[in-house]
Write a protein that holds these residues in place. Structure first.
Motif, PDB file in Angstrom:
ATOM      1  N   ALA A 121       0.862  -1.183   0.000  1.00 27.40           N
ATOM      2  CA  ALA A 121       0.000   0.000   0.000  1.00 27.40           C
ATOM      3  C   ALA A 121       0.903   1.239   0.000  1.00 27.40           C
ATOM      4  O   ALA A 121       2.113   1.136   0.225  1.00 27.40           O
ATOM      5  N   VAL A 122       0.313   2.399  -0.274  1.00 29.64           N
ATOM      6  CA  VAL A 122       1.059   3.657  -0.232  1.00 29.64           C
ATOM      7  C   VAL A 122       0.348   4.625   0.702  1.00 29.64           C
ATOM      8  O   VAL A 122      -0.809   4.422   1.065  1.00 29.64           O
ATOM      9  N   ASP A 123       1.073   5.692   1.080  1.00 28.12           N
ATOM     10  CA  ASP A 123       0.459   6.735   1.893  1.00 28.12           C
ATOM     11  C   ASP A 123       0.022   7.891   0.985  1.00 28.12           C
ATOM     12  O   ASP A 123       0.109   7.805  -0.244  1.00 28.12           O
ATOM     13  N   LYS A 124      -0.420   8.977   1.608  1.00 26.49           N
ATOM     14  CA  LYS A 124      -0.948  10.124   0.872  1.00 26.49           C
ATOM     15  C   LYS A 124       0.062  10.698  -0.132  1.00 26.49           C
ATOM     16  O   LYS A 124      -0.317  11.211  -1.174  1.00 26.49           O
ATOM     17  N   ASP A 125       1.344  10.600   0.194  1.00 29.27           N
ATOM     18  CA  ASP A 125       2.380  11.119  -0.698  1.00 29.27           C
ATOM     19  C   ASP A 125       2.808  10.114  -1.761  1.00 29.27           C
ATOM     20  O   ASP A 125       3.709  10.390  -2.560  1.00 29.27           O
ATOM     21  N   GLY A 126       2.181   8.935  -1.755  1.00 31.76           N
ATOM     22  CA  GLY A 126       2.551   7.922  -2.733  1.00 31.76           C
ATOM     23  C   GLY A 126       3.793   7.150  -2.351  1.00 31.76           C
ATOM     24  O   GLY A 126       4.413   6.494  -3.197  1.00 31.76           O
ATOM     25  N   LEU A 127       4.167   7.209  -1.072  1.00 32.71           N
ATOM     26  CA  LEU A 127       5.334   6.461  -0.591  1.00 32.71           C
ATOM     27  C   LEU A 127       4.879   5.122  -0.028  1.00 32.71           C
ATOM     28  O   LEU A 127       3.790   5.021   0.545  1.00 32.71           O
ATOM     29  N   PRO A 128       5.689   4.070  -0.193  1.00 36.18           N
ATOM     30  CA  PRO A 128       5.298   2.762   0.328  1.00 36.18           C
ATOM     31  C   PRO A 128       4.951   2.836   1.813  1.00 36.18           C
ATOM     32  O   PRO A 128       5.657   3.463   2.597  1.00 36.18           O
ATOM     33  N   ALA A 129       3.845   2.197   2.179  1.00 31.77           N
ATOM     34  CA  ALA A 129       3.376   2.255   3.554  1.00 31.77           C
ATOM     35  C   ALA A 129       4.127   1.279   4.457  1.00 31.77           C
ATOM     36  O   ALA A 129       4.126   1.429   5.674  1.00 31.77           O
ATOM     37  N   GLY A 132       2.939  -4.211   5.408  1.00 32.24           N
ATOM     38  CA  GLY A 132       3.041  -5.659   5.428  1.00 32.24           C
ATOM     39  C   GLY A 132       1.745  -6.360   5.109  1.00 32.24           C
ATOM     40  O   GLY A 132       1.724  -7.548   4.817  1.00 32.24           O
ATOM     41  N   ASP A 133       0.623  -5.622   5.143  1.00 32.07           N
ATOM     42  CA  ASP A 133      -0.662  -6.274   4.887  1.00 32.07           C
ATOM     43  C   ASP A 133      -1.393  -5.693   3.675  1.00 32.07           C
ATOM     44  O   ASP A 133      -2.548  -6.026   3.426  1.00 32.07           O
ATOM     45  N   MET A 134      -0.719  -4.827   2.903  1.00 36.14           N
ATOM     46  CA  MET A 134      -1.276  -4.254   1.673  1.00 36.14           C
ATOM     47  C   MET A 134      -2.561  -3.459   1.924  1.00 36.14           C
ATOM     48  O   MET A 134      -3.400  -3.321   1.045  1.00 36.14           O
ATOM     49  N   VAL A 135      -2.733  -2.921   3.142  1.00 38.53           N
ATOM     50  CA  VAL A 135      -3.943  -2.155   3.446  1.00 38.53           C
ATOM     51  C   VAL A 135      -3.654  -0.667   3.278  1.00 38.53           C
ATOM     52  O   VAL A 135      -2.715  -0.126   3.858  1.00 38.53           O
ATOM     53  N   LEU A 136      -4.488  -0.017   2.444  1.00 33.07           N
ATOM     54  CA  LEU A 136      -4.384   1.412   2.193  1.00 33.07           C
ATOM     55  C   LEU A 136      -5.482   2.119   2.981  1.00 33.07           C
ATOM     56  O   LEU A 136      -6.621   1.653   3.025  1.00 33.07           O
TER      57      LEU A 136
END
Length: 193
Positions: A121-129, A132-136
């Motif tokens: 998943a990514v955060d608001k800035d498009g950086l990898p979150a 570990g669970d692919m939850v956005l």
């Protein structure tokens, strides 16, 4: 005409609208510009009518809860459109935000701020979150877990992401996400249809 083919986008502010309109023009999609707003200004029935009158498929539709972590106007409209018998959802673009108290949604993959496809998943800035669970996490994404969407692509804040997705640059991250949905659903190049 058969079912209308739609891509759901969980962002609808003015910056997102400009980015989505720019991408739609470049890849040959239609966009329901009137679906933009904070929160979504149209309900599900109104959106379905506009989708049914769009000149051709695929149709890009925006939904926005204006930062609300509750089951908001945008999510209700998204649920209605997704479940409508005349609509075939090709995929959804789940947009990250800093909204607290949301469940989030499991994404199939994300497009990060460098336009790379990543298994995270990514955060608001498009950086990898690095969750570990692919939850956005975003204000209008929880409902995606409750509707039948064949593919969910995570992105940061459309048209922003520290300037990397600006519409003047062609909104390359949003474009990559839409093109990937089109490719995986058999619309290799929407302009051909």
């Amino acid at each position: 005409m058969g079912k209308r083919k739609v891509i759901l986008i969980t962002d609808g502010d003015q910056v997102a609208r400009k980015a989505v309109e720019k991408v739609a023009a470049e890849v040959g999609c239609r966009v329901i510009s009137r679906s933009s707003g904070n929160p979504s200004p149209l309900n599900g029935q109104q959106l379905v009518r506009l989708i049914e009158h769009a000149k051709h498929d695929p149709v890009l539709v925006m939904f926005d809860d204006n930062g609300s972590g509750d089951y908001g106007y945008g999510e209700r409209a998204l649920e209605y459109v997704s479940n409508h018998p005349n609509i075939e959802v090709l995929g959804a673009i789940a947009v990250a935000s800093n909204t607290p108290m949301v469940d989030g949604v499991h994404v199939d993959f994300s497009i990060d701020q460098n336009c790379r496809m990543i298994e995270d998943a990514v955060d608001k800035d498009g950086l990898p979150a690095h969750s570990g669970d692919m939850v956005l996490y975003g204000d209008t994404v929880d409902v995606l877990s409750d509707v039948d969407v064949p593919m969910i692509v995570g992105v940061g804040d459309i048209g922003k992401m520290q300037g990397r997705d600006h519409f003047a640059k062609g909104a390359p991250i949003t474009k990559a996400a839409i093109l990937e949905i089109l490719k995986r659903s058999g619309f290799d190049h929407a302009a051909d249809h």
